[in-house]
Scaffold this motif. Sequence first.
Motif, short mmCIF file in Angstrom:
data_model
loop_
_atom_site.label_atom_id
_atom_site.label_comp_id
_atom_site.label_asym_id
_atom_site.label_seq_id
_atom_site.Cartn_x
_atom_site.Cartn_y
_atom_site.Cartn_z
N MET A 1 32.89 -47.14 4.41
CA MET A 1 31.70 -46.31 4.40
C MET A 1 31.02 -46.29 5.76
O MET A 1 31.03 -47.31 6.48
CB MET A 1 30.70 -46.82 3.37
CG MET A 1 31.21 -46.84 1.95
SD MET A 1 29.99 -47.41 0.75
CE MET A 1 28.82 -46.03 0.76
N ALA A 2 30.42 -45.17 6.10
CA ALA A 2 29.48 -45.14 7.20
C ALA A 2 28.17 -45.77 6.73
O ALA A 2 27.91 -45.87 5.53
CB ALA A 2 29.25 -43.71 7.66
N VAL A 3 27.35 -46.20 7.68
CA VAL A 3 26.09 -46.88 7.37
C VAL A 3 24.98 -46.30 8.23
O VAL A 3 25.17 -46.09 9.44
CB VAL A 3 26.20 -48.40 7.64
CG1 VAL A 3 24.87 -49.09 7.33
CG2 VAL A 3 27.34 -49.04 6.86
N PHE A 4 23.84 -46.05 7.62
CA PHE A 4 22.63 -45.76 8.40
C PHE A 4 21.57 -46.75 7.96
O PHE A 4 21.06 -46.69 6.84
CB PHE A 4 22.15 -44.32 8.17
CG PHE A 4 21.04 -43.90 9.09
CD1 PHE A 4 21.02 -44.30 10.42
CD2 PHE A 4 20.00 -43.10 8.65
CE1 PHE A 4 20.01 -43.90 11.29
CE2 PHE A 4 18.99 -42.69 9.50
CZ PHE A 4 18.98 -43.10 10.82
N ALA A 5 21.27 -47.70 8.83
CA ALA A 5 20.29 -48.75 8.56
C ALA A 5 19.05 -48.48 9.40
O ALA A 5 19.15 -48.40 10.63
CB ALA A 5 20.86 -50.13 8.89
N VAL A 6 17.91 -48.33 8.75
CA VAL A 6 16.72 -47.87 9.46
C VAL A 6 15.61 -48.91 9.42
O VAL A 6 15.50 -49.71 8.49
CB VAL A 6 16.20 -46.54 8.87
CG1 VAL A 6 17.25 -45.46 9.02
CG2 VAL A 6 15.80 -46.68 7.41
N ASP A 7 14.79 -48.89 10.46
CA ASP A 7 13.57 -49.68 10.49
C ASP A 7 12.49 -49.03 9.61
O ASP A 7 12.40 -47.80 9.54
CB ASP A 7 12.99 -49.74 11.91
CG ASP A 7 13.70 -50.73 12.81
OD1 ASP A 7 14.38 -51.63 12.30
OD2 ASP A 7 13.55 -50.60 14.04
N ILE A 8 11.66 -49.87 9.02
CA ILE A 8 10.44 -49.39 8.40
C ILE A 8 9.32 -49.52 9.42
O ILE A 8 9.17 -50.56 10.07
CB ILE A 8 10.10 -50.21 7.13
CG1 ILE A 8 11.31 -50.28 6.21
CG2 ILE A 8 8.90 -49.59 6.42
CD1 ILE A 8 11.92 -48.96 5.83
N ARG A 9 8.58 -48.47 9.61
CA ARG A 9 7.62 -48.39 10.70
C ARG A 9 6.68 -49.59 10.77
O ARG A 9 6.17 -50.09 9.76
CB ARG A 9 6.81 -47.09 10.61
CG ARG A 9 5.95 -47.00 9.38
CD ARG A 9 4.99 -45.81 9.42
NE ARG A 9 5.68 -44.54 9.54
CZ ARG A 9 5.29 -43.55 10.35
NH1 ARG A 9 4.18 -43.67 11.07
NH2 ARG A 9 5.96 -42.43 10.40
N GLY A 10 6.47 -50.06 12.01
CA GLY A 10 5.46 -51.06 12.29
C GLY A 10 5.83 -52.49 11.92
O GLY A 10 5.08 -53.42 12.23
#
Length: 322
Positions: free
Chosen positions: A111-120
């Motif tokens: 699988m491809a992955v997109f791991a994102v930050d939660i703001r602040g």
Amino acid sequence: MNAIEKRIAELERYMPDLTGGDDLEPFWHRTLQAAERKALRAERKREETPFPYADAYRVTYEGYDDTPIHGWYLVPKFVRSESLPCVVSFHGYSGGKGYPEEYAAWLLLGMAVFAVDIRGQGGETGNRLDQGYGMEKGWITQGILDHETCYYKAIAIDAVKAVDWVWEQPEVDRNNIVVHGASQGGGLALIVSALSSKPGLAVANIPNMCHMDFGMLNSTGSLTEAAAFAERFPEHLDRVLKTLSYFDMMNLAHRIRIPVMVSVGLKDTVCLPETVYAAYNRIASPKSIHVYPFTGHTVVRYHNRKMYEFVKRFITGNEERG
């Protein structure tokens, strides 16, 4: 019936009164329309890593406002496919997206992955959300007196827009997008499932953002910040509860139309079992819940294996879809 079975049976019947008002659906209709009109203004840049079998990209995009949201986009190089399933992963409260190698298991699934930050919070992403009133330590009481401008609204739309970004990537199979997270991340996986038609599967481990009035009274987690705010400003308690109601998965669960896998620990004092079941019991789509009677606020390795098996069945077409 033993004590464990009795406790689970009680939770399976737990159906507290909804707290959403008559304007809940109009609010989300307006909010999602505005989010759809907002450009992502995304950038994707290749990043060198020590790992030869995956391509890593640093990504920034705009979600709710003009705050650049940072993420890792990872693509396995050992899978011969031009159309990959993709998991969008949201981290727990105060965390960050971390390093690419933390998502190796997803890559091993092909699988491809997109791991994102939660703001602040604890990643690379800042927060340009306006603040018109004082707040408690942490983040969730920023703007908590107004559901139109509060922190929860911002992170919910940031999360929806993360899936919008994945939707546009040439490597991604749009029919096989999974949203995933634990604790705060589990709550965001659920809310994206309720608000966006683009994910096909959700995995919400020990999810937060459920039955939030109960959490304010009893949780030892992030909702203690909302409780502390109401303790400092008792005249604003009703406004705080009203704001939280718009983002409470107990009130939004009926909108979910995709298969969902949830986990819960019966000894969890952060995301209490009552809060998880209050949302889970109102989900009408295909669903399953894994109960760990002796587990607190953690996701055990056994459950991770069950989660990967569940996702594999979905991406290979062997899992019932909504």
